[in-house]
Motif scaffolding. Structure first.
Motif, PDB file in Angstrom:
ATOM      1  N   ALA A   1      61.515 -11.727 106.801  1.00 24.53           N
ATOM      2  CA  ALA A   1      61.344 -10.430 107.460  1.00 24.53           C
ATOM      3  C   ALA A   1      60.178  -9.684 106.814  1.00 24.53           C
ATOM      4  CB  ALA A   1      62.621  -9.609 107.330  1.00 24.53           C
ATOM      5  N   ILE A   2      59.305  -9.098 107.647  1.00 31.08           N
ATOM      6  CA  ILE A   2      58.117  -8.399 107.143  1.00 31.08           C
ATOM      7  C   ILE A   2      58.315  -6.887 107.234  1.00 31.08           C
ATOM      8  CG2 ILE A   2      55.638  -8.079 107.417  1.00 31.08           C
ATOM      9  CD1 ILE A   2      55.560 -10.944 108.582  1.00 31.08           C
ATOM     10  N   TYR A   3      58.588  -6.374 108.433  1.00 27.57           N
ATOM     11  CA  TYR A   3      58.952  -4.952 108.559  1.00 27.57           C
ATOM     12  C   TYR A   3      59.681  -4.756 109.884  1.00 27.57           C
ATOM     13  CZ  TYR A   3      54.684  -4.344 111.465  1.00 27.57           C
ATOM     14  OH  TYR A   3      53.713  -4.452 112.414  1.00 27.57           O
ATOM     15  N   PRO A   4      60.541  -3.735 109.951  1.00 24.96           N
ATOM     16  CA  PRO A   4      61.219  -3.438 111.211  1.00 24.96           C
ATOM     17  C   PRO A   4      60.327  -2.626 112.133  1.00 24.96           C
ATOM     18  CG  PRO A   4      61.999  -1.953 109.522  1.00 24.96           C
ATOM     19  CD  PRO A   4      61.013  -2.881 108.857  1.00 24.96           C
ATOM     20  N   LEU A   5      60.487  -2.816 113.430  1.00 20.93           N
ATOM     21  CA  LEU A   5      59.733  -2.036 114.415  1.00 20.93           C
ATOM     22  C   LEU A   5      60.031  -0.556 114.223  1.00 20.93           C
ATOM     23  CD1 LEU A   5      58.013  -1.744 116.923  1.00 20.93           C
ATOM     24  CD2 LEU A   5      60.036  -2.155 118.297  1.00 20.93           C
ATOM     25  N   ASP A   6      58.999   0.216 113.875  1.00 23.22           N
ATOM     26  CA  ASP A   6      59.140   1.659 113.716  1.00 23.22           C
ATOM     27  C   ASP A   6      57.772   2.258 113.953  1.00 23.22           C
ATOM     28  OD1 ASP A   6      59.480   4.272 113.071  1.00 23.22           O
ATOM     29  OD2 ASP A   6      60.158   3.937 111.020  1.00 23.22           O
ATOM     30  N   TYR A   7      57.586   2.832 115.117  1.00 22.82           N
ATOM     31  CA  TYR A   7      56.274   3.370 115.463  1.00 22.82           C
ATOM     32  C   TYR A   7      56.211   4.873 115.218  1.00 22.82           C
ATOM     33  CZ  TYR A   7      51.800   2.706 117.722  1.00 22.82           C
ATOM     34  OH  TYR A   7      50.461   2.581 117.951  1.00 22.82           O
ATOM     35  N   TRP A   8      57.334   5.500 114.912  1.00 18.89           N
ATOM     36  CA  TRP A   8      57.448   6.945 115.100  1.00 18.89           C
ATOM     37  C   TRP A   8      57.733   7.768 113.855  1.00 18.89           C
ATOM     38  CZ3 TRP A   8      59.619   2.996 117.868  1.00 18.89           C
ATOM     39  CH2 TRP A   8      59.060   2.784 119.140  1.00 18.89           C
ATOM     40  N   SER A   9      58.324   7.166 112.795  1.00 21.77           N
ATOM     41  CA  SER A   9      58.900   8.012 111.737  1.00 21.77           C
ATOM     42  C   SER A   9      57.860   8.625 110.814  1.00 21.77           C
ATOM     43  CB  SER A   9      59.936   7.227 110.934  1.00 21.77           C
ATOM     44  OG  SER A   9      59.327   6.173 110.233  1.00 21.77           O
ATOM     45  N   LYS A  10      56.670   8.015 110.722  1.00 24.04           N
ATOM     46  CA  LYS A  10      55.617   8.595 109.891  1.00 24.04           C
ATOM     47  C   LYS A  10      54.300   8.503 110.642  1.00 24.04           C
ATOM     48  CE  LYS A  10      57.437   6.992 105.446  1.00 24.04           C
ATOM     49  NZ  LYS A  10      57.155   5.938 104.459  1.00 24.04           N
ATOM     50  N   GLU A  11      53.326   9.233 110.119  1.00 20.71           N
ATOM     51  CA  GLU A  11      52.023   9.239 110.783  1.00 20.71           C
ATOM     52  C   GLU A  11      51.363   7.866 110.723  1.00 20.71           C
ATOM     53  OE1 GLU A  11      47.878  11.735 110.416  1.00 20.71           O
ATOM     54  OE2 GLU A  11      49.721  12.616 109.636  1.00 20.71           O
ATOM     55  N   LEU A  12      51.543   7.175 109.594  1.00 22.55           N
ATOM     56  CA  LEU A  12      50.917   5.865 109.436  1.00 22.55           C
ATOM     57  C   LEU A  12      51.984   4.837 109.066  1.00 22.55           C
ATOM     58  CD1 LEU A  12      48.314   4.261 109.495  1.00 22.55           C
ATOM     59  CD2 LEU A  12      47.969   4.827 107.079  1.00 22.55           C
ATOM     60  N   MET A  13      52.370   4.039 110.051  1.00 24.91           N
ATOM     61  CA  MET A  13      53.365   2.986 109.852  1.00 24.91           C
ATOM     62  C   MET A  13      52.651   1.637 109.891  1.00 24.91           C
ATOM     63  SD  MET A  13      56.074   4.762 109.587  1.00 24.91           S
ATOM     64  CE  MET A  13      57.255   3.415 109.517  1.00 24.91           C
ATOM     65  N   PRO A  14      53.250   0.604 109.257  1.00 24.91           N
ATOM     66  CA  PRO A  14      52.585  -0.713 109.280  1.00 24.91           C
ATOM     67  C   PRO A  14      52.231  -1.186 110.690  1.00 24.91           C
ATOM     68  CG  PRO A  14      54.399  -0.747 107.722  1.00 24.91           C
ATOM     69  CD  PRO A  14      54.461   0.586 108.432  1.00 24.91           C
TER      70      PRO A  14
END
Ligand SMILES: [Zn+2]
Length: 115
Positions: A36-49
Motif C-alpha cells: 500500500a502506498i497511500y489512500p485516495l484522499d484528494y480533499w483533506s489538505k491543500e497538497l496531497m500525494p
C-alpha cells in the motif's frame, strides 16, 4: 538534474519533474509489489500525494477497490510513482492533456471525465 524536493516524508518526495510534466511524486524508499502506498484522499489538505501523482500508460501503481494505491511491481527509491488516470478517474477530473509518459504503449492523449 536533481531538483530540490518541495515536500519530503519517509515514503514520498514531491519534486518538480525535469521533463516538463510539472510536479511529480517520487518514492523516498523501496515499495515492494502489492504494498500500500497511500489512500485516495484528494480533499483533506491543500497538497496531497494524489495531487502530484502523474499519469502513466505503463504505471507502477494502481488504486484497488478500497481506494488504496497499491504498487503493481517493485518501485525503487527515487522512482516516480504513477498510475493510469483512465482506469481511476476521480472526482477532481476531468483531464484533457497530451501524455508524456513515453512508455511503449502510450495512448498519447488523456481524456477523462468525472464519475
Ligand atoms: Zn502515455
Amino acid at each position: 538534474m536533481i531538483h530540490m524536493p518541495l515536500s519530503v516524508t519517509k515514503d514520498f518526495q514531491i519534486r518538480e519533474d525535469p521533463n516538463h510534466k510539472g510536479r511529480g511524486l517520487f518514492a523516498s524508499r523501496v515499495f515492494v509489489k502489492d504494498e500500500a502506498i497511500y489512500p485516495l484522499d484528494y480533499w483533506s489538505k491543500e497538497l496531497m500525494p494524489i495531487h502530484v501523482t502523474n499519469h502513466s500508460c505503463n504505471p507502477n501503481a494502481a488504486f484497488n477497490q478500497q481506494g488504496m494505491l497499491i504498487a503493481l511491481r517493485e518501485i525503487r527509491e527515487n522512482e516516480e510513482i504513477t498510475y493510469d488516470y483512465l482506469r481511476h478517474p476521480i472526482a477532481a477530473s476531468p483531464w484533457d492533456f497530451a501524455c508524456e509518459c513515453k512508455s511503449a504503449g502510450c495512448i498519447k492523449w488523456i481524456k477523462a471525465t468525472k464519475y
